[in-house]
Design a protein around this motif. Structure first.
Motif, PDB file in Angstrom:
ATOM      1  N   UNK A 205       0.861  -1.184   0.000  1.00 55.06           N
ATOM      2  CA  UNK A 205       0.000   0.000   0.000  1.00 55.06           C
ATOM      3  C   UNK A 205       0.901   1.239   0.000  1.00 55.06           C
ATOM      4  N   UNK A 206       0.858   2.001  -1.078  1.00 53.20           N
ATOM      5  CA  UNK A 206       1.832   3.074  -1.311  1.00 53.20           C
ATOM      6  C   UNK A 206       1.171   4.453  -1.269  1.00 53.20           C
ATOM      7  N   UNK A 207       1.696   5.318  -0.416  1.00 56.96           N
ATOM      8  CA  UNK A 207       1.287   6.724  -0.407  1.00 56.96           C
ATOM      9  C   UNK A 207       2.175   7.468  -1.398  1.00 56.96           C
ATOM     10  N   UNK A 208       1.581   7.984  -2.445  1.00 54.69           N
ATOM     11  CA  UNK A 208       2.324   8.685  -3.489  1.00 54.69           C
ATOM     12  C   UNK A 208       2.394  10.172  -3.153  1.00 54.69           C
ATOM     13  N   UNK A 209       3.602  10.693  -2.965  1.00 52.09           N
ATOM     14  CA  UNK A 209       3.766  12.108  -2.651  1.00 52.09           C
ATOM     15  C   UNK A 209       3.711  12.359  -1.153  1.00 52.09           C
ATOM     16  N   UNK A 210       3.343  13.594  -0.777  1.00 50.35           N
ATOM     17  CA  UNK A 210       3.252  14.000   0.624  1.00 50.35           C
ATOM     18  C   UNK A 210       1.911  13.564   1.190  1.00 50.35           C
ATOM     19  N   UNK A 211       1.918  12.857   2.284  1.00 47.20           N
ATOM     20  CA  UNK A 211       0.682  12.336   2.872  1.00 47.20           C
ATOM     21  C   UNK A 211      -0.337  13.449   3.083  1.00 47.20           C
ATOM     22  N   UNK A 212      -1.489  13.310   2.448  1.00 49.63           N
ATOM     23  CA  UNK A 212      -2.521  14.328   2.565  1.00 49.63           C
ATOM     24  C   UNK A 212      -2.184  15.624   1.859  1.00 49.63           C
ATOM     25  N   UNK A 213      -1.128  15.609   1.041  1.00 47.77           N
ATOM     26  CA  UNK A 213      -0.687  16.828   0.368  1.00 47.77           C
ATOM     27  C   UNK A 213      -0.375  16.584  -1.097  1.00 47.77           C
ATOM     28  N   UNK A 214       0.621  17.285  -1.597  1.00 48.55           N
ATOM     29  CA  UNK A 214       0.932  17.263  -3.024  1.00 48.55           C
ATOM     30  C   UNK A 214       1.390  15.881  -3.486  1.00 48.55           C
ATOM     31  N   UNK A 215       0.794  15.421  -4.573  1.00 45.95           N
ATOM     32  CA  UNK A 215       1.177  14.130  -5.135  1.00 45.95           C
ATOM     33  C   UNK A 215       2.556  14.192  -5.798  1.00 45.95           C
ATOM     34  N   UNK A 216       2.974  15.383  -6.220  1.00 46.50           N
ATOM     35  CA  UNK A 216       4.266  15.519  -6.902  1.00 46.50           C
ATOM     36  C   UNK A 216       5.364  16.022  -5.963  1.00 46.50           C
ATOM     37  N   UNK A 217       5.157  15.878  -4.653  1.00 49.74           N
ATOM     38  CA  UNK A 217       6.154  16.319  -3.683  1.00 49.74           C
ATOM     39  C   UNK A 217       7.487  15.602  -3.939  1.00 49.74           C
ATOM     40  N   UNK A 218       8.567  16.356  -3.865  1.00 50.87           N
ATOM     41  CA  UNK A 218       9.903  15.808  -4.109  1.00 50.87           C
ATOM     42  C   UNK A 218      10.717  15.871  -2.820  1.00 50.87           C
ATOM     43  N   UNK A 219      11.290  14.749  -2.430  1.00 51.43           N
ATOM     44  CA  UNK A 219      12.228  14.715  -1.309  1.00 51.43           C
ATOM     45  C   UNK A 219      13.579  14.299  -1.864  1.00 51.43           C
ATOM     46  N   UNK A 220      14.582  15.096  -1.609  1.00 51.55           N
ATOM     47  CA  UNK A 220      15.880  14.862  -2.220  1.00 51.55           C
ATOM     48  C   UNK A 220      16.030  15.681  -3.492  1.00 51.55           C
ATOM     49  N   UNK A 221      16.992  15.327  -4.312  1.00 56.42           N
ATOM     50  CA  UNK A 221      17.319  16.135  -5.489  1.00 56.42           C
ATOM     51  C   UNK A 221      16.479  15.795  -6.706  1.00 56.42           C
ATOM     52  N   UNK A 222      15.977  14.574  -6.791  1.00 59.06           N
ATOM     53  CA  UNK A 222      15.259  14.152  -7.990  1.00 59.06           C
ATOM     54  C   UNK A 222      13.851  13.688  -7.649  1.00 59.06           C
ATOM     55  N   UNK A 223      12.944  13.842  -8.605  1.00 58.52           N
ATOM     56  CA  UNK A 223      11.583  13.352  -8.431  1.00 58.52           C
ATOM     57  C   UNK A 223      11.595  11.826  -8.316  1.00 58.52           C
ATOM     58  N   UNK A 224      10.732  11.299  -7.469  1.00 58.18           N
ATOM     59  CA  UNK A 224      10.656   9.854  -7.273  1.00 58.18           C
ATOM     60  C   UNK A 224      10.028   9.204  -8.502  1.00 58.18           C
TER      61      UNK A 224
END
Length: 375
Positions: free
Chosen positions: A266-285
């Motif tokens: 079960x995968x939460x894509x992006x920031x939980x309850x927030x932006x689906x395109x949230x980026x953590x680190x230097x590159x998009x997941x």
């Protein structure tokens, strides 16, 4: 073409459709016992293919918020049994989410008023929910944790095993979901921002994932792999979760999960309850590469996606094969008949924020179904 409303299997669990209800913390379980309205709340939503309960503490130490349920006491298990019996009578399937919050807690919630525990003694920049003396609720900063000793980890793994046996045995759940997301204990071990250990549980990706795999193996032993799921949130910043390079970390995780035969991921894509395109680190997941890493390693479990899905996006995800099921969270709060509304493309009600956490029936079991509202 596969649709959201087609039946499927999730491990050993046959489900009526491909809509899951995501875990939703509601803080209505005084003394960690599901409250009097829990039976009605879950039964109202039993049309979901798979109900995943609110996060449920495996031990007193694992509790991080006031009035959340547990799986470690006889009263708790008896209350949950009433819920599962009612859901099954309504034709539904229900699993419980196994939770240890780690550092996302408060001294006042811990046994003996002790410190919360964590991989490392690093205080999270986060909040927890407490109940005041007058019965009102409020949010407070989490407390400073202490680092877990090596000799304590087997005991926590055993707590997961014991809670699993109780959940599928005494409480009657169809399975369990391991909460390894959103900055709680297992996720804290995974991420370098919260794990600065120098022993066998810190440093390399392999070391930081060690605790997760030990928990998974214990839970699988207790319930059978085909009744075990896991929740991951590779890039969420929830509860001060951070890692500068999540792609190799979480690909290592799912490759390891693939060989264990789980019912679902079960995968939460992006920031939980927030932006689906949230980026953590230097590159998009790269979500496609993430799923491919699991499948290429032999993973056969259902792939459940979550976070901000609309009806159209959910339909596309299932029709394209990108996902096997789609989990909806907040929409289920105000729409107990969400499956019917999605099927008929009806408008969705919005939840009342003031009653999301704590309280009684209001904002919990009094949201009307479309047919009742129309009448």
């Amino acid at each position: 073409m596969t649709t959201l409303f087609d039946p499927t299997t999730v491990g050993a669990i046959s489900v009526a459709n491909r809509i899951a209800m995501a875990p939703l913390t509601r803080n209505r379980s005084p003394n960690a016992v599901p409250g009097p309205y829990a039976v009605e709340y879950y039964t109202q939503r039993a049309a979901a293919g798979l109900l995943i309960t609110e996060a449920t503490a495996i031990s007193h130490q694992g509790q991080g918020y006031a009035d959340v349920p547990g799986l470690y006491g006889a009263d708790q298990l008896a209350a949950w049994r009433k819920v599962t019996d009612a859901v099954h009578a309504a034709g539904g399937k229900i699993v419980t989410q196994l939770w240890h919050v780690g550092r996302i807690s408060h001294d006042s919630l811990q046994p003996g008023g002790g410190k919360p525990v964590a991989p490392s003694a690093i205080r999270a920049k986060s909040k927890t929910y407490l109940v005041n003396a007058d019965g009102t609720g409020s949010f407070a900063d989490t407390s400073e944790p202490r680092a877990l000793g090596l000799d304590e980890l087997p005991g926590i793994v055993e707590d997961f095993r014991r809670a699993t046996k109780a959940a599928v045995g005494e409480a009657g759940f169809d399975g369990v979901e391991i909460h390894a997301a959103n900055g709680y204990l297992i996720d804290q071990f995974l991420r370098s921002g919260s794990n600065q250990r120098t022993d066998a549980y810190g440093g390399s990706i392999e070391n930081r994932a060690r605790f997760l795999f030990q928990v998974v193996d214990a839970v699988v032993e207790a319930a059978g792999a085909d009744r075990v799921g896991i929740r991951l949130s590779p890039v969420t910043p929830a509860n001060d979760a951070s890692d500068p390079d999540p792609q190799p970390l979480f690909e290592h995780v799912v490759k390891g999960l693939a060989s264990r035969g789980l019912a679902y991921v079960h995968v939460i894509e992006g920031a939980t309850g927030g932006a689906r395109d949230f980026v953590q680190g230097e590159a998009a997941f790269d979500w496609d590469a993430f799923k491919a890493a699991y499948r290429d390693a032999g993973g056969t479990g259902a792939w459940i996606v979550n976070n901000g899905y609309t009806r159209a996006l959910a339909q596309e995800a299932v029709a394209s094969g990108r996902a096997d099921l789609v989990a909806f969270g907040r929409p289920f709060i105000a729409n107990p008949d969400l499956v019917d509304r999605l099927r008929r493309d009806l408008p969705l009600a919005e939840p009342e924020r003031a009653t999301m956490y704590g309280g009684g029936a209001k904002g919990y079991v009094d949201y009307p179904a479309w047919s009742d509202q129309a009448a």
